[in-house]
Design an enzyme around this catalytic site. Structure first.
Site, PDB file in Angstrom:
ATOM      1  N   GLU A 135     -61.006  10.433  32.891  1.00 37.93           N
ATOM      2  CA  GLU A 135     -60.163  10.208  33.846  1.00 37.93           C
ATOM      3  C   GLU A 135     -58.950  11.069  34.077  1.00 37.93           C
ATOM      4  O   GLU A 135     -58.129  11.319  33.207  1.00 37.93           O
ATOM      5  CB  GLU A 135     -59.720   8.746  34.239  1.00 37.93           C
ATOM      6  CG  GLU A 135     -58.825   8.295  35.428  1.00 37.93           C
ATOM      7  CD  GLU A 135     -58.526   6.864  35.329  1.00 37.93           C
ATOM      8  OE1 GLU A 135     -58.074   6.506  36.647  1.00 37.93           O
ATOM      9  OE2 GLU A 135     -58.335   6.215  34.517  1.00 37.93           O
TER      10      GLU A 135
ATOM     11  N   ARG B 193     -49.492   2.994  45.277  1.00 35.05           N
ATOM     12  CA  ARG B 193     -50.801   2.746  44.675  1.00 35.05           C
ATOM     13  C   ARG B 193     -51.102   1.323  45.306  1.00 35.05           C
ATOM     14  O   ARG B 193     -51.733   0.382  44.696  1.00 35.05           O
ATOM     15  CB  ARG B 193     -50.684   2.720  43.288  1.00 35.05           C
ATOM     16  CG  ARG B 193     -52.264   2.628  42.701  1.00 35.05           C
ATOM     17  CD  ARG B 193     -51.912   2.617  41.105  1.00 35.05           C
ATOM     18  NE  ARG B 193     -53.079   2.319  40.280  1.00 35.05           N
ATOM     19  CZ  ARG B 193     -53.464   2.419  39.091  1.00 35.05           C
ATOM     20  NH1 ARG B 193     -52.447   2.337  38.279  1.00 35.05           N
ATOM     21  NH2 ARG B 193     -54.436   2.314  38.731  1.00 35.05           N
TER      22      ARG B 193
ATOM     23  N   GLU C 179     -59.001   0.456  43.113  1.00 39.44           N
ATOM     24  CA  GLU C 179     -58.059   0.218  41.705  1.00 39.44           C
ATOM     25  C   GLU C 179     -56.526   0.415  42.301  1.00 39.44           C
ATOM     26  O   GLU C 179     -56.053   1.203  42.035  1.00 39.44           O
ATOM     27  CB  GLU C 179     -58.368   1.106  40.433  1.00 39.44           C
ATOM     28  CG  GLU C 179     -57.548   0.760  39.250  1.00 39.44           C
ATOM     29  CD  GLU C 179     -57.770   1.833  38.127  1.00 39.44           C
ATOM     30  OE1 GLU C 179     -58.075   1.322  37.025  1.00 39.44           O
ATOM     31  OE2 GLU C 179     -57.642   2.735  38.324  1.00 39.44           O
TER      32      GLU C 179
END
Length: 258
Positions: A139, A208, A237
């Site tokens: 990632e 986020r 996520e």
């Protein structure tokens, strides 16, 4: 064409309590048949396994535990052990992807040298993953906001590492949130590299939150990824700014329209 979505139950459906099995059931009740978790050692795996089985839900990703500095050769033996442990649990839970990052960089060592050392670790880990029939997904993580000091903070560096390893045991997890935080775009970073992408995760900028809560045009970004050739689910996520079910509405509508 409706795009498949994968729900991270570490962050979503927390309203049901601490038990991940209950969160998996809640996700299934809301129509989501693919989920993601982080660690495995802190969970009642019997309950997780039963929840997956009872609901017919697929576990798409879980972590290789331990945030190690892979640019330090002294961590490689431990890393391979963590890969083996994660792969064994993944096999039990029917999960085929285990997630890792590069770890932090070392200020006293040239970046190119560190890149080569990380590749050595990933090669060793990929061999173990392949033996278990799972794939390590590397990632990209941003250093601007969430992961200061991380070595591989660009998509290009992760792609280069995956290509250098050249194993079915290693692929790319393209995290669009981290990429966008670094000023990248999917169209630019993955042009000519979609073949190494095994999974994509998303969250909105700047904080986020759920897609639709921030500044990103997700219809355009998801369309780009599909046009590039990515055919898998999009992992959600994010940290919801409202209740889990409400937070899913905007991205569900976008996915259904594409």
């Amino acid at each position: 064409m409706s795009l498949p979505l994968s729900v991270n139950v570490e962050l979503l459906f927390r309203e049901t309590g601490d038990d991940i099995g209950d969160r998996i059931r809640a996700a299934a009740d809301h129509g989501f048949g693919v989920v993601e978790i982080w660690s495995h050692s802190d969970k009642d795996l019997d309950r997780v396994e039963k929840a997956l089985s009872d609901t017919g839900t697929t576990l798409h990703t879980m972590l290789v535990e331990g945030r190690l500095t892979l640019a330090d050769p002294g961590t490689h033996e431990a890393f391979v052990g963590h890969v083996r442990a994660a792969a064994e649990v993944a096999n039990r839970l029917g999960c085929t992807r285990i997630v890792t990052g590069s770890g932090v960089g070392l200020p006293y060592r040239k970046r190119a040298v560190q890149h080569g050392i990380v590749v050595e670790a990933l090669k060793a880990g990929a061999d173990v993953a392949a033996e278990h029939g799972v794939t390590i997904v590397l990632e990209n993580l941003n250093t601007r906001v969430d992961h200061p000091g991380t070595l591989f903070d660009t998509t290009a560096e992760c792609v280069a590492a995956v290509r250098a390893v050249g194993s079915p045991g290693l692929a790319l997890l393209y995290d669009a949130y981290h990429s966008l935080q670094m000023g990248e775009t999917p169209a630019r970073e993955l042009d000519g590299a979609i073949d190494v992408v095994s999974h994509v995760q998303i969250a909105d900028l700047p904080d986020r939150g759920e897609p639709g809560s921030g500044t990103v045009d997700w219809a355009a970004r998801l369309r780009e990824l599909r046009q590039l050739g990515y055919a898998g689910p999009f992992g959600l996520e994010y940290v919801p700014t409202t209740g889990s079910a409400d937070s899913l509405r905007a991205i569900t509508e976008i996915a259904a329209a594409l």
